[in-house]
Enzyme design. Structure first.
Site, mmCIF file in Angstrom:
data_model
loop_
_atom_site.group_PDB
_atom_site.id
_atom_site.type_symbol
_atom_site.label_atom_id
_atom_site.label_comp_id
_atom_site.label_asym_id
_atom_site.label_seq_id
_atom_site.Cartn_x
_atom_site.Cartn_y
_atom_site.Cartn_z
ATOM 1 C CE1 TYR A 145 13.089 -1.429 1.348
ATOM 2 C CE2 TYR A 145 12.541 -2.586 3.362
ATOM 3 C CZ TYR A 145 12.217 -1.677 2.387
ATOM 4 O OH TYR A 145 11.013 -1.020 2.448
ATOM 5 C CE LYS A 196 3.059 -4.651 -9.813
ATOM 6 N NZ LYS A 196 1.758 -4.217 -10.441
ATOM 7 C CG ASP A 229 -0.970 -3.374 -8.336
ATOM 8 O OD1 ASP A 229 -0.981 -4.606 -8.148
ATOM 9 O OD2 ASP A 229 -0.980 -2.871 -9.472
ATOM 10 C CG ASP A 253 8.737 -1.288 5.180
ATOM 11 O OD1 ASP A 253 8.016 -0.937 6.132
ATOM 12 O OD2 ASP A 253 9.811 -0.720 4.899
ATOM 13 C CG ASP A 257 4.057 0.973 7.935
ATOM 14 O OD1 ASP A 257 4.259 0.012 8.703
ATOM 15 O OD2 ASP A 257 4.818 1.947 7.846
#
Length: 371
Positions: A145, A196, A229, A253, A257
């Site tokens: 970001y 990751k 994942d 983020d 959620d």
């Protein structure tokens, strides 16, 4: 300047339902201040669409100064069609990303805890939800970001290409890791680091640096590593396995959620965005529900204010050292929900309360607990 014995809170509703839910968080903060004789100065300032209409800026200087002077910031939401209609440069200059960077709010804490009364509101089975009580610690001022270079360019052959850069330094990783481990010390003593590292060099650095912090300072705590994942899958398969998750900006983020749906609604989740502790013991801190501005229901009193109210509880805990009162707010919410108080998002089609009525229900329970 505010006197040292008075706690200053900048209150910023922002856009859409942010105005409605923040009003309920504000009233709960005022109730605690009244009942506990806590000297609090609440400073209401504009941000977002209303600020742009009034001042030509999304984040006016007056708002920025109020945020800097405050001991804590209570924020609502940002975004929506009206916000998107503001010129791009003005949006960028006053975006929440800018606030996070300028105030160095590097650690974002997102608790996820399920109330037994809301098992049916979740999309997951009760047996999966039982015992779920975790916190996702998200690094907030690094990663994709904020990385450079970024942008959209046209290549010589006419193709367009979008570029974002995912980058982390050792310092950025280590400081958020310390926050996660310190938090775990107050809980069940387990940290799961999520990245990751199998396909991303920044992910490999993340794993190595978190492991180094653990080995040097927190060897008494449990540390595990998980691919992002797989973590997404585990959050819907067996979320109660987690205590504290620490992860980067992008994955934090997304995963928070995902985890929110275990509670029945994104409207149930609070957050605290914290800066480093300064020499005088103060730290910048912004508290907000994790949901967006939800323009489709804005102004209809349908929004769930629990995320904002729980954000106030986090403010009391982390900025004001009032853990007991924070516990009472959480209990008041649980009692209100257990007694049948529901907003539309957690009502499962049954009768529901308005935003303000849910605030009434929590305030009533809290008043009894504070007396």
């Amino acid at each position: 300047m505010t006197r040292p014995d008075i706690r200053s809170v900048a209150v910023i509703g922002g856009d859409g339902i942010g105005l409605e839910v923040t009003a309920q968080g504000r009233r709960i903060l005022e109730l605690v201040a009244e009942k506990r004789s806590l000297p609090v100065k609440l400073v209401d300032v504009d941000y977002g669409v209303d600020a742009y209409k009034a001042h030509g800026e999304v984040l006016p200087d007056l708002t920025r100064r109020a945020m800097r002077d405050a001991d804590a910031i209570l924020f609502g939401a940002t975004g929506g069609p009206a916000f998107d209609a503001i010129p791009a440069q003005a949006r960028k200059a006053g975006s929440l990303l800018v606030v996070r960077r300028d105030f160095n709010l590097f650690a974002n804490l997102r608790p996820v805890k399920v109330m037994p009364a809301l098992y049916e509101a979740s999309s997951l089975k009760q047996r999966v939800l039982e015992g779920l009580d975790m916190v996702i610690v998200r690094e907030l001022v690094g990663g994709v970001y904020f990385g450079e270079p970024r942008g959209i360019e046209t290549l010589p052959d006419g193709e367009r290409r979008g570029v974002n850069t995912h980058a982390y330094t050792s310092t950025q990783i280590r400081r958020v890791a310390h926050v996660a481990f310190e938090l775990a010390r107050t809980r069940k003593g387990r940290v799961c680091s999520v990245a990751k590292e199998n396909v991303m060099e920044a992910g490999r650095l993340w794993r190595e640096e978190v492991q180094a912090v653990h080995d040097a300072d927190y060897a008494d705590l449990e540390l595990t590593h998980m691919l992002a994942d797989n973590c997404a899958m585990q959050l819907v398969r067996a979320p109660a396995q987690f205590d504290v998750i620490v992860t980067d900006n992008l994955f934090g983020d997304i995963l928070s959620d995902c985890a929110a749906m275990a509670t029945g609604s994104l409207g149930m989740l609070p957050s605290a965005s914290l800066g480093p502790v300064e020499d005088d013991g103060r730290r910048a801190a912004l508290y907000e529900p994790v949901h967006g501005s939800a323009p489709d229901i804005a102004g209809k009193e349908l929004a769930n204010p629990i995320g904002s109210i729980l954000s106030v509880a986090m403010m009391l805990r982390f900025s004001f050292g009032m853990g007991k009162e924070a516990d009472l707010i959480e209990r008041a919410i649980s009692d209100a929900v257990a007694s049948g108080a529901r907003t539309a998002d957690i009502a499962n089609g049954s009768r529901h309360l308005s935003t303000a009525e849910m605030g009434d229900a929590v305030a009533s329970k809290l008043t009894a607990l504070l007396n």
